[in-house]
Design a protein around this motif. Structure first.
Motif, PDB file in Angstrom:
ATOM      1  N   PHE A  52       4.325  -4.549   3.571  1.00 28.10           N
ATOM      2  CA  PHE A  52       4.314  -5.096   4.861  1.00 28.10           C
ATOM      3  C   PHE A  52       3.642  -6.686   4.796  1.00 28.10           C
ATOM      4  O   PHE A  52       3.503  -6.936   3.500  1.00 28.10           O
ATOM      5  CB  PHE A  52       3.447  -4.115   5.659  1.00 28.10           C
ATOM      6  CG  PHE A  52       1.971  -3.982   5.298  1.00 28.10           C
ATOM      7  CD1 PHE A  52       1.848  -3.327   4.093  1.00 28.10           C
ATOM      8  CD2 PHE A  52       1.014  -4.878   6.014  1.00 28.10           C
ATOM      9  CE1 PHE A  52       0.415  -3.076   3.612  1.00 28.10           C
ATOM     10  CE2 PHE A  52      -0.378  -4.518   5.379  1.00 28.10           C
ATOM     11  CZ  PHE A  52      -0.674  -3.648   4.400  1.00 28.10           C
ATOM     12  N   ARG A  67       3.940   1.478   9.891  1.00 30.66           N
ATOM     13  CA  ARG A  67       3.231   1.743   8.522  1.00 30.66           C
ATOM     14  C   ARG A  67       4.122   1.683   7.534  1.00 30.66           C
ATOM     15  O   ARG A  67       4.971   2.763   7.267  1.00 30.66           O
ATOM     16  CB  ARG A  67       2.481   3.077   8.675  1.00 30.66           C
ATOM     17  CG  ARG A  67       1.603   3.213   7.254  1.00 30.66           C
ATOM     18  CD  ARG A  67       0.731   4.405   7.440  1.00 30.66           C
ATOM     19  NE  ARG A  67      -0.512   4.399   7.912  1.00 30.66           N
ATOM     20  CZ  ARG A  67      -1.377   5.450   8.397  1.00 30.66           C
ATOM     21  NH1 ARG A  67      -0.864   6.602   7.845  1.00 30.66           N
ATOM     22  NH2 ARG A  67      -2.363   5.205   8.800  1.00 30.66           N
ATOM     23  N   ARG A  80       0.809  -1.065   0.089  1.00 30.91           N
ATOM     24  CA  ARG A  80      -0.001  -0.208   0.016  1.00 30.91           C
ATOM     25  C   ARG A  80       0.750   1.247  -0.019  1.00 30.91           C
ATOM     26  O   ARG A  80       1.893   1.207   0.966  1.00 30.91           O
ATOM     27  CB  ARG A  80      -0.680  -0.102   1.214  1.00 30.91           C
ATOM     28  CG  ARG A  80      -1.856  -1.220   1.072  1.00 30.91           C
ATOM     29  CD  ARG A  80      -2.895  -0.997   2.630  1.00 30.91           C
ATOM     30  NE  ARG A  80      -3.421  -2.247   2.834  1.00 30.91           N
ATOM     31  CZ  ARG A  80      -4.117  -2.599   3.774  1.00 30.91           C
ATOM     32  NH1 ARG A  80      -4.379  -1.735   4.760  1.00 30.91           N
ATOM     33  NH2 ARG A  80      -4.981  -3.921   4.082  1.00 30.91           N
ATOM     34  N   GLY A 102      -7.548  -6.952  12.242  1.00 33.80           N
ATOM     35  CA  GLY A 102      -8.901  -6.600  12.329  1.00 33.80           C
ATOM     36  C   GLY A 102      -9.463  -7.421  11.508  1.00 33.80           C
ATOM     37  O   GLY A 102      -8.867  -8.063  10.598  1.00 33.80           O
ATOM     38  N   ARG A 157     -17.050  -1.215   9.242  1.00 34.89           N
ATOM     39  CA  ARG A 157     -16.192  -1.283   7.906  1.00 34.89           C
ATOM     40  C   ARG A 157     -17.308  -0.827   6.992  1.00 34.89           C
ATOM     41  O   ARG A 157     -18.624  -1.278   7.180  1.00 34.89           O
ATOM     42  CB  ARG A 157     -15.890  -2.881   7.674  1.00 34.89           C
ATOM     43  CG  ARG A 157     -15.554  -3.705   8.982  1.00 34.89           C
ATOM     44  CD  ARG A 157     -14.737  -4.567   8.730  1.00 34.89           C
ATOM     45  NE  ARG A 157     -13.435  -4.474   9.391  1.00 34.89           N
ATOM     46  CZ  ARG A 157     -12.306  -4.855   8.868  1.00 34.89           C
ATOM     47  NH1 ARG A 157     -12.210  -5.676   7.732  1.00 34.89           N
ATOM     48  NH2 ARG A 157     -11.255  -4.767   9.685  1.00 34.89           N
ATOM     49  N   GLN A 203       1.184  -9.564   6.357  1.00 33.00           N
ATOM     50  CA  GLN A 203       0.060 -10.026   6.983  1.00 33.00           C
ATOM     51  C   GLN A 203      -0.305 -11.488   6.979  1.00 33.00           C
ATOM     52  O   GLN A 203      -0.001 -12.321   6.101  1.00 33.00           O
ATOM     53  CB  GLN A 203      -1.276  -9.682   6.430  1.00 33.00           C
ATOM     54  CG  GLN A 203      -1.436  -8.022   6.571  1.00 33.00           C
ATOM     55  CD  GLN A 203      -2.752  -7.573   5.935  1.00 33.00           C
ATOM     56  OE1 GLN A 203      -3.500  -8.029   5.182  1.00 33.00           O
ATOM     57  NE2 GLN A 203      -3.344  -6.380   6.412  1.00 33.00           N
ATOM     58  N   GLY A 254      -1.106  -7.570  10.970  1.00 31.23           N
ATOM     59  CA  GLY A 254       0.217  -7.250  10.601  1.00 31.23           C
ATOM     60  C   GLY A 254       1.373  -7.885  11.199  1.00 31.23           C
ATOM     61  O   GLY A 254       1.223  -7.975  12.428  1.00 31.23           O
TER      62      GLY A 254
END
Ligand code: AMP
Length: 424
Positions: A125, A121, A113, A283, A258, A127, A307
Motif C-alpha cells: 500500500f 487493507r 505488510r 495516525g 501507541r 502512505q 494511507g
C-alpha cells in the motif's frame, strides 16, 4: 503457458486511476510545501534490525507482518513496512541534526505488510507521511496535525474525525504501567491471545484492542490521562488549546495508544465514517525517544502517516474525484502516405511546444481515425490529406462543437496555441 497474476494484496494502478493518484499526490506535495516540509526518499528495503528496534519487536508489524528475506550475502533485509524508522535512520546517518536544529521532512512511498488482504487493507500500500524532527514544543505536534487535516481539507473531505490522546512519557508511564498491570493481572485469562502476549512488555496496547471481550474487561481500567506527570499534562493541554485556536475539531480518546516506550505524549488518529472496518485514514504522534533507540542523540520528534488507497476510497465515495481532463490537445488524422509522415513530424514539433498530441498507429481509414480522435477525448483534430499538404493548409476541427475551419500550416502552431489558451 502459465497465466501470471498480481500477488494477492497488491494492486495494479491502471491509467485512469493513476490520474487520480497523481492528483492526490500533487495536493499532498503542495500542502506539504505550504507548511515548508521538504521531501525525503529512503530506500525500499532496510536492515531488518532497524524495524525491529524502530517499531518494536512486539508489535504486530514486526512479529507477524514484515516481508523479510536473506539476500545473497545472507544479510536479513526487510521491505519497509512504515516510514518513520527509515527517516530517522537517514537523519542520524547524515548528521542532519548538526546542520540545523529542526527538520521538517515528508515522504510518499509504497509500504509492505503481510496482512490479510481485504477492502482497505493491502500487502503493498502507499502512505504519505511527515516527520517534524528536533522539537519538543506542543506547536510541533499541532503543526503535524494541522498539516494532515489541511491535506484532507484541500481535497474537499468534510467528514472525518480527529482523535487525540496523550500516552505520557518516561516519567509517568512506568508507574502507570504497573497500575494498569495490577488491574489486568486478575483478568488476564479473559483477554484475547494477542493481549495476553502484550501484557508483559506492551500492556497499553491492550486498551486499544478491538475484541469485544477485551473491551469489556478493560472498561474500568485506569487510564494514563489520570496519571500524567505535570509536564505531560501541560503539554497535552497546550496541544488541545492550540488546536481549538485553529478551529480544528477533535475528540479526546483515552484509549488511543501507541504502546512502545519511545512513543511519548501526543497520539492521534484520523478516522473516516465512509470506510468500513478499516476506518483509519491516518495516525501519528510524538516519539521523543526513538532517535536514541536507533543510536542517535536525543531528538524529540513528532509525525504522522496516512494511507493513500483508503483516502482514494473515501474521495471516490464522496464524489471528489470526478473532473479529470484525460485526452490529448490534438489528434492528427491523415489520408495518404505523405500525410502520415507529415503527422509524425508535426506531432513532434507540437509536442516540443508543450502540446499533448497523438495520431494513428494502425493505418486506419480517416473515418476510423476520427472515431479514435473522439474516443481519446481530444479537444481538436487536425485533418490532413495530400491536397491539403499541397495547398499548405489543414482542416482544424473542434471536437466538442464540431466546428471546422481551414488553417495555414505555416501559422498552425500559433493558431493551436491561441485556441488551447496556451502561451505562445
Ligand atoms: P500505521 O502506520 O499502521 O499507523 O498506518 C497509517 C495509515 O496507513 C493507516 O491509517 C491506513 O490509512 C494506512 N494503512 C496501514 N496499513 C495498511 C494496509 N495494510 N493497507 C492499506 N492501508 C494501510
Amino acid at each position: 503457458m502459465p497465466k501470471f497474476q498480481r500477488i494477492k494484496g497488491t494492486h495494479d494502478i491502471l491509467p485512469q486511476d493513476a490520474r487520480k493518484w497523481r492528483y492526490v499526490e500533487g495536493v499532498v506535495q503542495e500542502v506539504m510545501q505550504r507548511y515548508n516540509f521538504d521531501e525525503i526518499r529512503t530506500p525500499i528495503f532496510e536492515e531488518t534490525a532497524l524495524f525491529a528496534r524502530g517499531i518494536g519487536q512486539l508489535t504486530d508489524i514486526v512479529s507477524k507482518e514484515m516481508y523479510t528475506f536473506l539476500d545473497r550475502g545472507k544479510k536479513s533485509l526487510t521491505l519497509k513496512p512504515e516510514g518513520t524508522a527509515p527517516v530517522i535512520r537517514a537523519f542520524i546517518e547524515h548528521s542532519l541534526g548538526e546542520k540545523k536544529p529542526v527538520h521538517k521532512l515528508y515522504y510518499i512511498s509504497p509500504m509492505f505488510r503481510q496482512e490479510n488482504p481485504q477492502a482497505g487493507r493491502l500487502r503493498q500500500f502507499h502512505q504519505f507521511g511527515a516527520e517534524l524532527v528536533g522539537s519538543a514544543a506542543p506547536e510541533a505536534d499541532v503543526e503535524t496535525i494541522a498539516l494532515a487535516v489541511d491535506i484532507y481539507e484541500q481535497l474537499g473531505l468534510k467528514k472525518y474525525t480527529l482523535k487525540i490522546n496523550s500516552v505520557g512519557d518516561a516519567t509517568c508511564r512506568a508507574p502507570y504501567k504497573e497500575r494498569l498491570k495490577d488491574y489486568l493481572r486478575p483478568r488476564l485469562d479473559k483477554l484475547c491471545r494477542s493481549c495476553q502476549e502484550r501484557f508483559d512488555k506492551n500492556p497499553l496496547r491492550i486498551l486499544d484492542c478491538k475484541e469485544e471481550g477485551c473491551r469489556a474487561e478493560t472498561a474500568e481500567a485506569p487510564l494514563i490521562i489520570d496519571h500524567l506527570c505535570e509536564d505531560c499534562h501541560a503539554h497535552f493541554e497546550a496541544v488541545k488549546s492550540l488546536l481549538s485556536r485553529l478551529g480544528i475539531a477533535f475528540e479526546v480518546d483515552h484509549r488511543l495508544v501507541r504502546g512502545l516506550d519511545y512513543y511519548t505524549r501526543t497520539a492521534f488518529e484520523i478516522l473516516s465514517g465512509a470506510l468500513g472496518a478499516q476506518n483509519a485514514l491516518g495516525g501519528g504522534g510524538r516519539y521523543d525517544l526513538l532517535a536514541e533507540e536507533l543510536g542517535g542523540k536525543p531528538t524529540p520528534s513528532v509525525g504522522f502517516a496516512a494511507g493513500i488507497e483508503r483516502l482514494l476510497m473515501v474521495l471516490e465515495k464522496e464524489n471528489l474525484l470526478s473532473d479529470f481532463d484525460s485526452g490529448p490537445d490534438v489528434f492528427i488524422a491523415t489520408l495518404g502516405e505523405e500525410a502520415r509522415r507529415w503527422a509524425v513530424q508535426t506531432a513532434r514539433q507540437l509536442r516540443q511546444r508543450g502540446l499533448r498530441v497523438d495520431y494513428d498507429f494502425l493505418g486506419r481509414s480517416l473515418k476510423a481515425q476520427m472515431k479514435e480522435a473522439n474516443r481519446s477525448g481530444a479537444r481538436f483534430a487536425l485533418i490532413v490529406g495530400e491536397n491539403e499538404l499541397q495547398a499548405r493548409k489543414v482542416v482544424l476541427r473542434n471536437l466538442s462543437s464540431s466546428e471546422q475551419e481551414t488553417v495555414a500550416i505555416d501559422s498552425l502552431v500559433g493558431e493551436l496555441e491561441a485556441r488551447l489558451g496556451k502561451p505562445g
